[in-house]
Write a protein that holds these residues in place. Sequence first.
Motif, PDB file in Angstrom:
ATOM      1  N   ASP A   1       7.373 -57.927   1.093  1.00 41.92           N
ATOM      2  CA  ASP A   1       8.091 -57.427   0.029  1.00 41.92           C
ATOM      3  C   ASP A   1       8.979 -56.395   0.050  1.00 41.92           C
ATOM      4  O   ASP A   1       8.731 -55.230   0.571  1.00 41.92           O
ATOM      5  CB  ASP A   1       6.941 -56.907  -0.986  1.00 41.92           C
ATOM      6  CG  ASP A   1       7.278 -56.813  -2.359  1.00 41.92           C
ATOM      7  OD1 ASP A   1       7.968 -57.742  -2.836  1.00 41.92           O
ATOM      8  OD2 ASP A   1       6.972 -55.824  -2.900  1.00 41.92           O
ATOM      9  N   LEU A   2      10.293 -56.613  -0.513  1.00 37.99           N
ATOM     10  CA  LEU A   2      11.442 -55.737  -0.584  1.00 37.99           C
ATOM     11  C   LEU A   2      10.930 -54.434  -1.224  1.00 37.99           C
ATOM     12  O   LEU A   2      11.291 -53.268  -0.726  1.00 37.99           O
ATOM     13  CB  LEU A   2      12.656 -56.320  -0.956  1.00 37.99           C
ATOM     14  CG  LEU A   2      13.805 -55.599  -0.963  1.00 37.99           C
ATOM     15  CD1 LEU A   2      14.425 -54.801   0.230  1.00 37.99           C
ATOM     16  CD2 LEU A   2      15.174 -56.366  -1.412  1.00 37.99           C
ATOM     17  N   PRO A   3      10.572 -54.531  -2.563  1.00 41.83           N
ATOM     18  CA  PRO A   3      10.440 -53.162  -3.183  1.00 41.83           C
ATOM     19  C   PRO A   3       9.423 -52.460  -2.813  1.00 41.83           C
ATOM     20  O   PRO A   3       9.228 -51.194  -2.697  1.00 41.83           O
ATOM     21  CB  PRO A   3       9.898 -53.743  -4.665  1.00 41.83           C
ATOM     22  CG  PRO A   3      10.623 -54.912  -4.688  1.00 41.83           C
ATOM     23  CD  PRO A   3      10.470 -55.711  -3.381  1.00 41.83           C
ATOM     24  N   THR A   4       8.181 -53.110  -2.166  1.00 41.80           N
ATOM     25  CA  THR A   4       7.104 -52.133  -1.439  1.00 41.80           C
ATOM     26  C   THR A   4       7.916 -51.527  -0.368  1.00 41.80           C
ATOM     27  O   THR A   4       7.444 -50.401  -0.072  1.00 41.80           O
ATOM     28  CB  THR A   4       6.132 -53.443  -1.059  1.00 41.80           C
ATOM     29  OG1 THR A   4       5.350 -53.798  -2.179  1.00 41.80           O
ATOM     30  CG2 THR A   4       5.078 -52.267  -0.358  1.00 41.80           C
ATOM     31  N   PHE A   5       8.600 -52.205   0.800  1.00 43.78           N
ATOM     32  CA  PHE A   5       9.250 -51.592   1.940  1.00 43.78           C
ATOM     33  C   PHE A   5       9.891 -50.514   1.277  1.00 43.78           C
ATOM     34  O   PHE A   5      10.007 -49.344   2.177  1.00 43.78           O
ATOM     35  CB  PHE A   5       9.907 -52.615   2.695  1.00 43.78           C
ATOM     36  CG  PHE A   5      10.930 -52.001   3.662  1.00 43.78           C
ATOM     37  CD1 PHE A   5      10.124 -51.498   4.991  1.00 43.78           C
ATOM     38  CD2 PHE A   5      12.221 -51.946   3.585  1.00 43.78           C
ATOM     39  CE1 PHE A   5      10.940 -50.973   5.765  1.00 43.78           C
ATOM     40  CE2 PHE A   5      12.913 -51.247   4.273  1.00 43.78           C
ATOM     41  CZ  PHE A   5      12.406 -51.096   5.793  1.00 43.78           C
ATOM     42  N   LEU A   6      10.691 -50.512   0.367  1.00 50.15           N
ATOM     43  CA  LEU A   6      11.785 -49.478  -0.152  1.00 50.15           C
ATOM     44  C   LEU A   6      10.831 -48.256  -0.309  1.00 50.15           C
ATOM     45  O   LEU A   6      11.198 -47.141  -0.302  1.00 50.15           O
ATOM     46  CB  LEU A   6      12.386 -50.000  -1.235  1.00 50.15           C
ATOM     47  CG  LEU A   6      13.604 -51.061  -0.805  1.00 50.15           C
ATOM     48  CD1 LEU A   6      14.158 -51.655  -2.340  1.00 50.15           C
ATOM     49  CD2 LEU A   6      14.734 -50.506  -0.029  1.00 50.15           C
ATOM     50  N   ARG A   7       9.766 -48.412  -1.367  1.00 45.72           N
ATOM     51  CA  ARG A   7       8.785 -47.313  -1.682  1.00 45.72           C
ATOM     52  C   ARG A   7       8.345 -46.733  -0.432  1.00 45.72           C
ATOM     53  O   ARG A   7       8.087 -45.479  -0.191  1.00 45.72           O
ATOM     54  CB  ARG A   7       7.796 -47.723  -2.821  1.00 45.72           C
ATOM     55  CG  ARG A   7       8.244 -47.779  -3.933  1.00 45.72           C
ATOM     56  CD  ARG A   7       8.558 -46.454  -4.574  1.00 45.72           C
ATOM     57  NE  ARG A   7       7.725 -45.572  -4.925  1.00 45.72           N
ATOM     58  CZ  ARG A   7       7.704 -44.361  -4.309  1.00 45.72           C
ATOM     59  NH1 ARG A   7       8.477 -43.891  -3.470  1.00 45.72           N
ATOM     60  NH2 ARG A   7       6.526 -43.617  -4.776  1.00 45.72           N
ATOM     61  N   GLU A   8       7.812 -47.382   0.670  1.00 48.15           N
ATOM     62  CA  GLU A   8       7.148 -47.031   1.857  1.00 48.15           C
ATOM     63  C   GLU A   8       8.147 -46.063   2.766  1.00 48.15           C
ATOM     64  O   GLU A   8       7.741 -44.905   3.022  1.00 48.15           O
ATOM     65  CB  GLU A   8       6.789 -48.268   2.752  1.00 48.15           C
ATOM     66  CG  GLU A   8       5.645 -48.734   2.225  1.00 48.15           C
ATOM     67  CD  GLU A   8       5.267 -50.080   3.064  1.00 48.15           C
ATOM     68  OE1 GLU A   8       5.860 -50.557   3.865  1.00 48.15           O
ATOM     69  OE2 GLU A   8       4.117 -50.826   2.657  1.00 48.15           O
ATOM     70  N   THR A   9       9.515 -46.632   2.666  1.00 52.75           N
ATOM     71  CA  THR A   9      10.589 -45.930   3.341  1.00 52.75           C
ATOM     72  C   THR A   9      10.702 -44.532   2.574  1.00 52.75           C
ATOM     73  O   THR A   9      11.069 -43.406   3.423  1.00 52.75           O
ATOM     74  CB  THR A   9      11.999 -46.850   3.559  1.00 52.75           C
ATOM     75  OG1 THR A   9      11.444 -47.926   4.270  1.00 52.75           O
ATOM     76  CG2 THR A   9      12.784 -45.876   4.362  1.00 52.75           C
ATOM     77  N   THR A  10      10.801 -44.638   1.190  1.00 61.08           N
ATOM     78  CA  THR A  10      10.975 -43.337   0.623  1.00 61.08           C
ATOM     79  C   THR A  10       9.819 -42.293   0.875  1.00 61.08           C
ATOM     80  O   THR A  10      10.385 -41.071   1.238  1.00 61.08           O
ATOM     81  CB  THR A  10      11.028 -43.762  -0.909  1.00 61.08           C
ATOM     82  OG1 THR A  10      11.951 -44.522  -1.295  1.00 61.08           O
ATOM     83  CG2 THR A  10      11.318 -42.407  -1.821  1.00 61.08           C
ATOM     84  N   THR A  11       8.691 -42.709   0.891  1.00 56.49           N
ATOM     85  CA  THR A  11       7.381 -41.950   1.241  1.00 56.49           C
ATOM     86  C   THR A  11       7.467 -41.385   2.653  1.00 56.49           C
ATOM     87  O   THR A  11       7.191 -40.340   2.884  1.00 56.49           O
ATOM     88  CB  THR A  11       6.124 -42.560   0.886  1.00 56.49           C
ATOM     89  OG1 THR A  11       5.896 -43.123  -0.440  1.00 56.49           O
ATOM     90  CG2 THR A  11       5.121 -41.784   1.238  1.00 56.49           C
ATOM     91  N   LEU A  12       7.820 -42.254   3.576  1.00 58.57           N
ATOM     92  CA  LEU A  12       7.952 -41.714   4.988  1.00 58.57           C
ATOM     93  C   LEU A  12       9.032 -40.656   5.120  1.00 58.57           C
ATOM     94  O   LEU A  12       8.531 -39.636   5.880  1.00 58.57           O
ATOM     95  CB  LEU A  12       8.332 -43.069   5.801  1.00 58.57           C
ATOM     96  CG  LEU A  12       8.287 -42.764   7.432  1.00 58.57           C
ATOM     97  CD1 LEU A  12       7.959 -43.962   8.106  1.00 58.57           C
ATOM     98  CD2 LEU A  12       9.819 -42.431   7.850  1.00 58.57           C
ATOM     99  N   LEU A  13      10.224 -40.897   4.589  1.00 61.75           N
ATOM    100  CA  LEU A  13      11.067 -39.809   4.733  1.00 61.75           C
ATOM    101  C   LEU A  13      10.866 -38.596   4.147  1.00 61.75           C
ATOM    102  O   LEU A  13      10.775 -37.331   4.737  1.00 61.75           O
ATOM    103  CB  LEU A  13      12.242 -40.188   4.282  1.00 61.75           C
ATOM    104  CG  LEU A  13      12.943 -41.306   5.065  1.00 61.75           C
ATOM    105  CD1 LEU A  13      14.274 -41.951   4.263  1.00 61.75           C
ATOM    106  CD2 LEU A  13      13.522 -40.537   6.196  1.00 61.75           C
ATOM    107  N   ARG A  14      10.075 -38.457   3.018  1.00 67.49           N
ATOM    108  CA  ARG A  14       9.288 -37.348   2.477  1.00 67.49           C
ATOM    109  C   ARG A  14       8.602 -36.447   3.192  1.00 67.49           C
ATOM    110  O   ARG A  14       8.295 -35.525   3.225  1.00 67.49           O
ATOM    111  CB  ARG A  14       9.117 -37.581   1.069  1.00 67.49           C
ATOM    112  CG  ARG A  14       8.368 -36.410   0.134  1.00 67.49           C
ATOM    113  CD  ARG A  14       9.596 -35.248  -0.294  1.00 67.49           C
ATOM    114  NE  ARG A  14       8.861 -34.007  -0.447  1.00 67.49           N
ATOM    115  CZ  ARG A  14       8.856 -33.003   0.080  1.00 67.49           C
ATOM    116  NH1 ARG A  14       8.949 -32.982   1.593  1.00 67.49           N
ATOM    117  NH2 ARG A  14       8.215 -31.913  -0.242  1.00 67.49           N
ATOM    118  N   ARG A  15       7.570 -37.420   3.611  1.00 67.74           N
ATOM    119  CA  ARG A  15       6.314 -36.754   4.684  1.00 67.74           C
ATOM    120  C   ARG A  15       6.872 -36.288   5.805  1.00 67.74           C
ATOM    121  O   ARG A  15       6.288 -35.272   6.187  1.00 67.74           O
ATOM    122  CB  ARG A  15       5.416 -37.911   4.605  1.00 67.74           C
ATOM    123  CG  ARG A  15       4.620 -38.066   3.458  1.00 67.74           C
ATOM    124  CD  ARG A  15       3.537 -39.200   3.560  1.00 67.74           C
ATOM    125  NE  ARG A  15       2.861 -39.413   2.173  1.00 67.74           N
ATOM    126  CZ  ARG A  15       1.720 -40.306   2.178  1.00 67.74           C
ATOM    127  NH1 ARG A  15       1.700 -41.282   3.132  1.00 67.74           N
ATOM    128  NH2 ARG A  15       1.272 -40.458   0.999  1.00 67.74           N
TER     129      ARG A  15
END
Length: 277
Positions: free
Chosen positions: A132-146
């Motif tokens: 799922d594209l929207p899920t992947f985008l949110r996961e990437t956002t979270t990964l960079l912040r962490r």
Amino acid sequence: MRCEIRHTTEYIYPEPAWDSNNQVRLHPIQEVRQTVRSFHLSVTPEAEVTSHKDYFGALVHHVHVHERHTRLVIEAEAIVDTHAVTLPLPAPMRVLGAARSRNIEFLVPSPRVPAGDWPEIFGVRRPGPDDDLPTFLRETTTLLRRRFTYDPRATTVRTPLAEFARHGHGVCQDFTHAMLGILRQLGVPARYVSGYLYSGGEMLGAEATHAWVEALIPGYGWLGYDPTNDCVAAEKHIKIAHGREYSDVSPIHGTHYGGGAREGRKLDVAVHVYSDQ
């Protein structure tokens, strides 16, 4: 949400400068997510001001100061209503196929987001065509912040993306360029957004102009993701402009004659965003 913005830029020169030309991108953009109620640009000393829309649709003001001066102040004031964001429905990665050829400018490398295996460098898993594209985008956002630390003293506008990846400290511009590199390498059209952020004290990057990513989700459109704050760009994000990278949307840049030694010059920028929520 109604936001009032005041953005003040002050240049001080040790000796008189003259024939100063500046491109100013501070006018919030009018789009479905926000309504611009008013905008006023003031310049001291008196200046010739013209405007045009750039390639990506942002309103650009040209400020030309003819007279000799040792102080230049450019102040922008705006009132903007931001609107709630509706999140996209699930969409598999494979739907990006046809959209790529129509948005090639947001997929190819640029000077600040060069070619590279950024998913591998930043530790991002490569999604499959059915993910799922929207899920992947949110996961990437979270990964960079962490994974990375927000530090206004760690980088400048000239810091290469590879250096941010090595040292792990930077500002919103670095987080945004990192996410752009990842998404473009994976075939997701993505663009750099410059704007303002209403913080209320709990968000990072509100002390100056802010930056985030807009990614294309076919069937939905462009949706903003803020990796500095691990969130979707919503009502607290006020957009000015978008482009391929920071260079396309720099708030103020220009040239002048005179001004004295560079080490004696001073630049102060103050951004205040108020809201009645």
